[in-house]
Design a protein around this motif. Structure first.
Motif, short mmCIF file in Angstrom:
data_model
loop_
_atom_site.label_atom_id
_atom_site.label_comp_id
_atom_site.label_asym_id
_atom_site.label_seq_id
_atom_site.Cartn_x
_atom_site.Cartn_y
_atom_site.Cartn_z
N ALA A 134 56.76 35.47 48.40
CA ALA A 134 58.01 35.58 49.15
C ALA A 134 59.19 35.09 48.32
N GLY A 135 58.99 35.05 47.00
CA GLY A 135 60.01 34.47 46.13
C GLY A 135 61.36 35.13 46.17
N LEU A 136 61.42 36.43 46.50
CA LEU A 136 62.70 37.14 46.53
C LEU A 136 63.21 37.35 47.95
N GLN A 223 65.23 21.75 52.82
CA GLN A 223 64.32 22.37 53.79
C GLN A 223 62.95 21.71 53.73
N MET A 224 62.47 21.44 52.53
CA MET A 224 61.17 20.81 52.37
C MET A 224 61.17 19.39 52.92
N SER A 225 62.22 18.66 52.64
CA SER A 225 62.32 17.28 53.14
C SER A 225 62.36 17.26 54.65
N ASP A 226 63.10 18.22 55.25
CA ASP A 226 63.18 18.30 56.71
C ASP A 226 61.83 18.61 57.34
N ARG A 227 60.95 19.26 56.58
CA ARG A 227 59.61 19.59 57.08
C ARG A 227 58.60 18.48 56.81
N VAL A 256 61.99 28.83 45.68
CA VAL A 256 63.09 28.86 46.65
C VAL A 256 62.59 28.97 48.08
N ILE A 257 61.32 29.32 48.26
CA ILE A 257 60.70 29.37 49.59
C ILE A 257 59.66 28.26 49.67
N PRO A 258 59.83 27.27 50.56
CA PRO A 258 58.90 26.13 50.60
C PRO A 258 57.43 26.52 50.70
N GLY A 266 43.39 18.16 51.60
CA GLY A 266 43.84 17.80 52.94
C GLY A 266 44.52 18.92 53.67
N GLY A 267 44.43 20.16 53.17
CA GLY A 267 44.97 21.29 53.92
C GLY A 267 46.39 21.64 53.56
N ARG A 268 46.98 22.55 54.36
CA ARG A 268 48.31 23.05 54.12
C ARG A 268 49.35 21.96 54.28
N LEU A 269 50.44 22.09 53.53
CA LEU A 269 51.58 21.20 53.72
C LEU A 269 52.28 21.55 55.03
N PRO A 270 53.10 20.66 55.57
CA PRO A 270 53.77 20.93 56.85
C PRO A 270 54.66 22.16 56.77
N ARG A 271 54.77 22.85 57.92
CA ARG A 271 55.71 23.97 58.03
C ARG A 271 56.88 23.53 58.90
#
Length: 271
Positions: A134-136, A223-227, A256-258, A266-271
């Motif tokens: 989803a980079g673009l 965005q990443m910090s907010d998640r 550019v897309i978290p 430990g699984g997926r990072l938070p969304r």
């Protein structure tokens, strides 16, 4: 409560359901909510351009959002054949972004004339004929593509049977340098994080001027910090990132897309 799940509906017109852990549920940004739930329109695939872009009956070029086709045979040829087999099928087309600099819209497409409606991105990813990317795109509306890709990779389907597409370790600098300019999956442990005014740098080695680095622009880092994906959550974690490898103080990826960063322990990072 840890065993329960929370269902979030994204893109109701395409019938997509994402199941996530309640502890990871995050507020959806107004932009993402608007884009990912926009109304889909009926259309048909008329042809493919020489570059493999979709030519819709309604006019204009399009690309499937959230993925990229292989650029090498035989996998690219197989993916294009998969698409050609669906010429003139009645479909619903949901525009996610665009047009880009090549005048293409990013779209999601679902076939209508099947007993079980087929999401085209799902079909290509789960058969190993495409890679999640989803980079673009402005937003990533189909995080479930990562899980579908993981299953195809584990089963060595399609391009995942080829070693050149498998994730590379940050401790293979020569292999990384050989792939500069190409899309790649890279795995490693975050050793340190440098937060600057305009960018944040995730460093994976003791020699930052020679080792692998992930470069994150200010907006994406916020965005990443907010998640809950800030420095405290990432430092010391083993992660996988995806994008175009570039030459920068060794090798680097710009994210550019978290969602293009995944946690491997430990699984997926938070969304």
């Amino acid at each position: 409560m840890m065993g329960s799940t929370l269902r979030i509906f994204l893109g109701a017109s395409l019938g997509t359901v994402l199941v996530v852990s309640p502890g990871w549920a995050q507020p959806v940004s107004p932009q993402a909510k608007t884009v990912c739930t926009a109304e889909a329109q009926p259309d048909r695939l008329q042809d493919l351009s020489s570059e493999g872009d979709l030519i819709l009956v309604s006019g204009g070029l399009a690309k499937l959002a959230g993925l990229r086709l292989s650029d090498t045979p035989p996998y690219r040829d197989q993916a294009l054949a998969w698409l050609r087999a669906r010429f003139n099928e009645p479909v619903l087309v949901h525009a996610v972004a665009g047009p880009d600099r090549w005048n293409r819209k990013s779209v999601r497409i679902r076939s209508l004339d099947r007993t079980s409606p087929l999401d085209w991105s799902h079909g290509l990813i789960e058969t190993g004929l495409a890679i999640t990317d989803a980079g673009l795109d402005e937003v990533f509306c189909q995080p479930e593509l990562l899980a579908l890709e993981a299953t195809a990779r584990e089963r060595r389907l399609g391009l995942w049977a080829d070693d050149r597409y498998k994730p590379m370790d940050v401790n293979q600098p020569e292999r990384l340098r050989d792939r500069i300019g190409s899309f790649a999956l890279v795995e490693g442990r975050v050793r340190s994080i440098g937060e600057r005014r305009q960018r944040t740098y995730l460093n994976f080695g003791g020699h930052w001027a020679e080792d692998f680095t992930i470069i994150i622009p200010r907006r994406t880092w916020k965005q990443m910090s907010d998640r809950g994906m800030g420095a405290e959550a990432l430092k010391g974690q083993r992660i996988r990132a995806r994008g175009i490898l570039q030459s920068w103080q060794g090798t680097a990826l710009s994210i550019v897309i978290p969602d293009m960063i995944e946690r491997l322990e430990g699984g997926r990072l938070p969304r």
